[in-house]
Scaffold this active site. Sequence first.
Site, PDB file in Angstrom:
ATOM      1  N   PRO A  47       0.955  -1.358  -0.190  1.00 43.94           N
ATOM      2  CA  PRO A  47      -0.059   0.018  -0.083  1.00 43.94           C
ATOM      3  C   PRO A  47       0.724   1.478   0.114  1.00 43.94           C
ATOM      4  CG  PRO A  47      -0.118  -1.023   2.189  1.00 43.94           C
ATOM      5  CD  PRO A  47       0.492  -2.025   1.389  1.00 43.94           C
ATOM      6  N   ASN A  48       0.283   2.294  -0.628  1.00 45.34           N
ATOM      7  CA  ASN A  48       0.909   3.427  -0.796  1.00 45.34           C
ATOM      8  C   ASN A  48       2.014   3.600  -1.853  1.00 45.34           C
ATOM      9  OD1 ASN A  48      -1.217   4.666   0.896  1.00 45.34           O
ATOM     10  ND2 ASN A  48      -0.210   3.757   2.664  1.00 45.34           N
ATOM     11  N   ARG A  72       5.188  11.141  -2.404  1.00 45.46           N
ATOM     12  CA  ARG A  72       4.826  10.819  -1.069  1.00 45.46           C
ATOM     13  C   ARG A  72       6.037  10.766  -0.167  1.00 45.46           C
ATOM     14  NH1 ARG A  72       4.471   4.876   1.601  1.00 45.46           N
ATOM     15  NH2 ARG A  72       3.825   5.534   3.782  1.00 45.46           N
ATOM     16  N   TYR A 103      11.104   8.524   1.504  1.00 48.12           N
ATOM     17  CA  TYR A 103      10.848   7.224   0.410  1.00 48.12           C
ATOM     18  C   TYR A 103      11.843   7.809  -0.915  1.00 48.12           C
ATOM     19  CZ  TYR A 103       7.496   5.651   3.618  1.00 48.12           C
ATOM     20  OH  TYR A 103       6.933   5.447   4.879  1.00 48.12           O
ATOM     21  N   ASN A 115       8.037  -5.556  -0.965  1.00 45.79           N
ATOM     22  CA  ASN A 115       7.809  -4.389  -0.051  1.00 45.79           C
ATOM     23  C   ASN A 115       6.541  -4.285   0.403  1.00 45.79           C
ATOM     24  OD1 ASN A 115       7.840  -1.995   1.368  1.00 45.79           O
ATOM     25  ND2 ASN A 115       9.036  -0.924  -0.055  1.00 45.79           N
ATOM     26  N   ALA A 117       3.125  -0.899   4.829  1.00 45.83           N
ATOM     27  CA  ALA A 117       2.580  -0.889   6.088  1.00 45.83           C
ATOM     28  C   ALA A 117       2.215  -2.192   6.472  1.00 45.83           C
ATOM     29  CB  ALA A 117       1.467   0.218   6.488  1.00 45.83           C
ATOM     30  N   HIS A 166       4.084  -4.765   9.008  1.00 44.52           N
ATOM     31  CA  HIS A 166       3.843  -4.536  10.536  1.00 44.52           C
ATOM     32  C   HIS A 166       2.532  -4.952  11.252  1.00 44.52           C
ATOM     33  CE1 HIS A 166       7.203  -2.078   9.145  1.00 44.52           C
ATOM     34  NE2 HIS A 166       6.455  -1.135   8.726  1.00 44.52           N
ATOM     35  N   ASP A 188       1.206 -15.392   6.426  1.00 44.23           N
ATOM     36  CA  ASP A 188       0.807 -16.845   6.361  1.00 44.23           C
ATOM     37  C   ASP A 188       0.787 -17.037   4.776  1.00 44.23           C
ATOM     38  OD1 ASP A 188       0.420 -17.100   8.911  1.00 44.23           O
ATOM     39  OD2 ASP A 188      -1.729 -16.780   8.953  1.00 44.23           O
ATOM     40  N   GLU A 193      12.316  -9.673   1.818  1.00 46.80           N
ATOM     41  CA  GLU A 193      11.648  -8.299   2.192  1.00 46.80           C
ATOM     42  C   GLU A 193      12.532  -7.104   1.970  1.00 46.80           C
ATOM     43  OE1 GLU A 193      10.022  -6.341   6.312  1.00 46.80           O
ATOM     44  OE2 GLU A 193      10.593  -8.599   6.433  1.00 46.80           O
ATOM     45  N   HIS A 219      12.725  -2.620   1.993  1.00 44.70           N
ATOM     46  CA  HIS A 219      12.210  -1.155   2.326  1.00 44.70           C
ATOM     47  C   HIS A 219      13.054  -0.199   1.795  1.00 44.70           C
ATOM     48  CE1 HIS A 219       9.178  -3.229   4.704  1.00 44.70           C
ATOM     49  NE2 HIS A 219       9.975  -3.991   5.201  1.00 44.70           N
ATOM     50  N   LEU A 220      12.710   0.849   1.381  1.00 43.12           N
ATOM     51  CA  LEU A 220      13.211   1.957   0.982  1.00 43.12           C
ATOM     52  C   LEU A 220      14.000   2.417   2.413  1.00 43.12           C
ATOM     53  CD1 LEU A 220      10.664   3.375  -1.443  1.00 43.12           C
ATOM     54  CD2 LEU A 220      12.984   2.586  -1.983  1.00 43.12           C
ATOM     55  N   SER A 221      13.322   2.703   3.290  1.00 42.18           N
ATOM     56  CA  SER A 221      13.830   3.525   4.358  1.00 42.18           C
ATOM     57  C   SER A 221      14.124   2.438   5.417  1.00 42.18           C
ATOM     58  CB  SER A 221      12.551   4.392   5.200  1.00 42.18           C
ATOM     59  OG  SER A 221      11.525   3.577   5.688  1.00 42.18           O
ATOM     60  N   ARG A 256      12.897   4.264  12.551  1.00 44.48           N
ATOM     61  CA  ARG A 256      11.486   4.903  12.248  1.00 44.48           C
ATOM     62  C   ARG A 256      10.809   4.764  13.392  1.00 44.48           C
ATOM     63  NH1 ARG A 256       9.046   4.690   6.792  1.00 44.48           N
ATOM     64  NH2 ARG A 256       7.820   6.501   7.711  1.00 44.48           N
ATOM     65  N   ARG A 272       6.989   0.394  13.545  1.00 44.14           N
ATOM     66  CA  ARG A 272       7.708  -0.233  12.465  1.00 44.14           C
ATOM     67  C   ARG A 272       8.854  -1.236  12.481  1.00 44.14           C
ATOM     68  NH1 ARG A 272       5.564   3.024   7.999  1.00 44.14           N
ATOM     69  NH2 ARG A 272       4.903   5.067   8.833  1.00 44.14           N
TER      70      ARG A 272
END
Length: 142
Positions: free
Chosen positions: A5-6, A13, A18, A69, A72, A75, A82, A93, A95-97, A102, A106
């Site tokens: 998402p996002n 954003r 990001y 990625n 949200a 978390h 599952d 997995e 993540h950009l950040s 953070r 997170r």
Amino acid sequence: MLHGPNLNLLGQREPGIYGSLTLSQINRQLETEGQKLAVKVFTMQSNHEGVLVDAIHDALGKHQGILINAGAYTHTSIALRDAIAAVSLPTVEVHLSNIYKREEFRHHSYIAPIAIGQISGFGVQSYILGLQALVLYLRQNM
């Protein structure tokens, strides 16, 4: 490559967190890196948890691994965790950040314990490193 998402709003954003690259630009970089590695990269983004779960299920028998990625959902989503466990595909997995620098919420990932690895904090390079790591793992273990 599954984007959660996002991530469709990348480039506009919170660029301080990001970066300024759009999702399309990141996908192009992944596809270019895939060509260098002689692999095909399929990309997909959804803001909907069930669509991502379905994509993970659909990967079984079609793809050799998953780069994700989950945004949200990293978390919060036991359903994604599952689904990944159910298909038993090697998963990285990304993540950009740096999620550990953070907010406290997170710092926990439902995906990390079942992934072969996690890369965060390197911006778009997290995706490239994740793809490289996944391909290396597959070549060594499949």
